[in-house]
Design an enzyme around this catalytic site. Structure first.
Site, mmCIF file in Angstrom:
data_model
loop_
_atom_site.group_PDB
_atom_site.id
_atom_site.type_symbol
_atom_site.label_atom_id
_atom_site.label_comp_id
_atom_site.label_asym_id
_atom_site.label_seq_id
_atom_site.Cartn_x
_atom_site.Cartn_y
_atom_site.Cartn_z
ATOM 1 N N TYR A 148 1.647 46.288 54.928
ATOM 2 C CA TYR A 148 0.510 46.815 54.165
ATOM 3 C C TYR A 148 -0.396 47.689 55.044
ATOM 4 C CZ TYR A 148 1.704 43.453 50.462
ATOM 5 O OH TYR A 148 2.341 42.744 49.479
ATOM 6 N N ASP A 185 14.088 34.823 50.827
ATOM 7 C CA ASP A 185 14.788 34.716 49.538
ATOM 8 C C ASP A 185 15.052 33.247 49.189
ATOM 9 O OD1 ASP A 185 16.328 34.928 51.833
ATOM 10 O OD2 ASP A 185 18.018 35.924 50.876
ATOM 11 N N ASP A 219 2.083 37.180 50.301
ATOM 12 C CA ASP A 219 1.502 37.699 49.063
ATOM 13 C C ASP A 219 2.341 37.220 47.880
ATOM 14 O OD1 ASP A 219 0.105 39.157 47.234
ATOM 15 O OD2 ASP A 219 0.724 41.130 47.947
ATOM 16 N N ASP A 278 1.548 33.799 45.183
ATOM 17 C CA ASP A 278 1.446 33.980 43.729
ATOM 18 C C ASP A 278 2.443 33.083 43.013
ATOM 19 O OD1 ASP A 278 -0.570 35.816 43.880
ATOM 20 O OD2 ASP A 278 0.383 37.230 42.496
#
Ligand code: NAD
Length: 357
Positions: free
Chosen positions: A143, A224, A248, A252
């Site tokens: 990011y 994964d 991130d 969530d």
């Protein structure tokens, strides 16, 4: 008597409504546990754009830097959706994290007993409880890495770079090990070390830091597999450590496993004790001003503030117990309502937590 200075960023949408309830709870906790609170108001997000033209005025940064902790409601809304990226309310979020050097994001994902029905997983997968802490690196990685666009042989291309230094990995790894030490003593490091060079450096560094924490049980998962394990068997996790982008996504996912977005708190921390505390949800413009927003995520963020910035552990425990109590009593804002519950609004929910304290 200790006095804690808190900057309030009430923000937009439901922000002011939920922060008002959190302040009531904080004041009551101070009264009961013998500390004083000093509040300073500052603007960030859409309200700051309307008043000053920018989402994060310098005055707000200065006030936050001069305080012991920052409480944020939420920012954003339809009114500002068409502004360019760096002038949108959400730009204030990245800006304040950078200005306060908050590199560690802590997000607990916990299922409260009375709210088990809100979890989308089968009861046999969840068992008695689920209580995970995701520790996400917040100021490095892809990011913030080198990015750009170029045209190669007439074809347009774009790139973003995952880039970490050992210093960045060491400091976030320490936050995760310390957190595991204070909780169940288990840490799962998540990376993609089978493919990415940056992940190989990440893992080597985590292994080196691990020698300082022989009492913490360390394991590793590729991202994964971690995403799969989180819905297959979430009970196996205590603390999860991940880079900015992997954290991130995983945090969530973990919050969805925990049920309602209106229940989940977060802390962003740096090197000192100053932190920024906020619910994980946004400004919910669809329900703003209706008096029905769930204030519990913000109230639980206050509990994190007391624990991580002020070392007021008994007060933090008391808030969490008070939240459990109102849920056990059947009180529900519409987002967590199920048949048989007692439907209440934002203010009634805040008052009930204060009464339980
Ligand atoms: P959101 O989290 O605001 O809302 C998603 C859904 O959850 C909505 O239906 C909303 O009504 C509901 N909801 C959220 N919080 C709730 C609460 N406390 N009680 C009851 N229901 C709740 O996400 P969104 O709709 O994608 O975003 C709205 C705005 O918030 C956007 O401008 C977005 O950029 C911004 N945002 C801000 C933050 C932040 O300030 N940290 C985080 C995420 C999104």
């Amino acid at each position: 008597m200790n006095t804690y200075k808190i900057t309030l960023l009430r923000g937009d949408g439901i922000g002011p409504e939920i922060v008002a309830e959190a302040i009531k709870v904080l004041d009551k906790t101070g009264e009961r546990f013998g500390f004083a609170l000093e509040y300073t108001e500052a603007l960030m997000g859409g309200c700051a754009i309307d008043a000053t033209g920018v989402p994060l005025p310098q005055e707000t940064i200065d006030k936050c830097l001069a305080s012991d902790a920052v409480l944020l409601g939420a920012v954003g809304g339809w009114k500002w959706d068409n502004l360019p990226g760096n002038r949108r309310p959400e730009a204030g979020l990245l800006g304040i994290r950078g200005a306060l050097e908050l590199y560690a994001n802590l997000r607990p994902a916990k299922i409260y007993g009375p709210l088990k029905g809100a979890c989308p997983l089968r009861p046999d997968i969840i068992g008695d409880s689920m209580d995970i802490m995701v520790v996400r690196e917040l100021t490095g990685g892809i990011y913030f890495g080198k990015r750009g666009r170029e045209t190669v042989d007439g074809v347009e291309a774009a790139y973003d770079t995952e880039y970490y230094t050992t210093t960045e990995v060491e400091r976030i790894a320490r936050v995760a090990f310390e957190s595991a030490r204070k909780r169940g003593g288990k840490l799962c490091n998540v990376d993609k070390a089978n493919v990415l060079e940056s992940s190989r450096l990440w893992r080597e560094t985590v292994l080196r830091v691990a020698t300082e924490y022989p009492d913490v049980q360390l394991s590793h998962l590729y991202i994964d597999n971690a995403a799969m394990q989180l819905v297959r068997n979430p009970k196996q996790f205590d603390v999860i450590l991940a880079s900015n982008i992997f954290g991130d996504i995983l945090s969530d996912e973990a919050s969805q496993v925990a049920g309602s977005i209106g229940m989940l708190a977060s802390a962003s921390l740096g090197n000192g004790t100053r932190g920024l505390y906020e619910p994980i949800h946004g400004s919910a413009p669809d329900i703003a001003g209706k008096g029905i927003a769930n204030p519990l995520a913000t109230i639980l963020s206050i509990s994190m503030m007391l624990r991580y910035s002020f070392d007021e552990f008994a007060a933090a425990d008391a808030i969490e117990a008070a939240v459990e109590k109102v849920l056990e009593d059947g009180l529900r804002t519409p987002d967590i309502y199920t048949q048989g519950g007692k439907k209440v609004g934002t203010v009634e929910m805040g008052d009930a937590v204060v009464a339980a304290l």
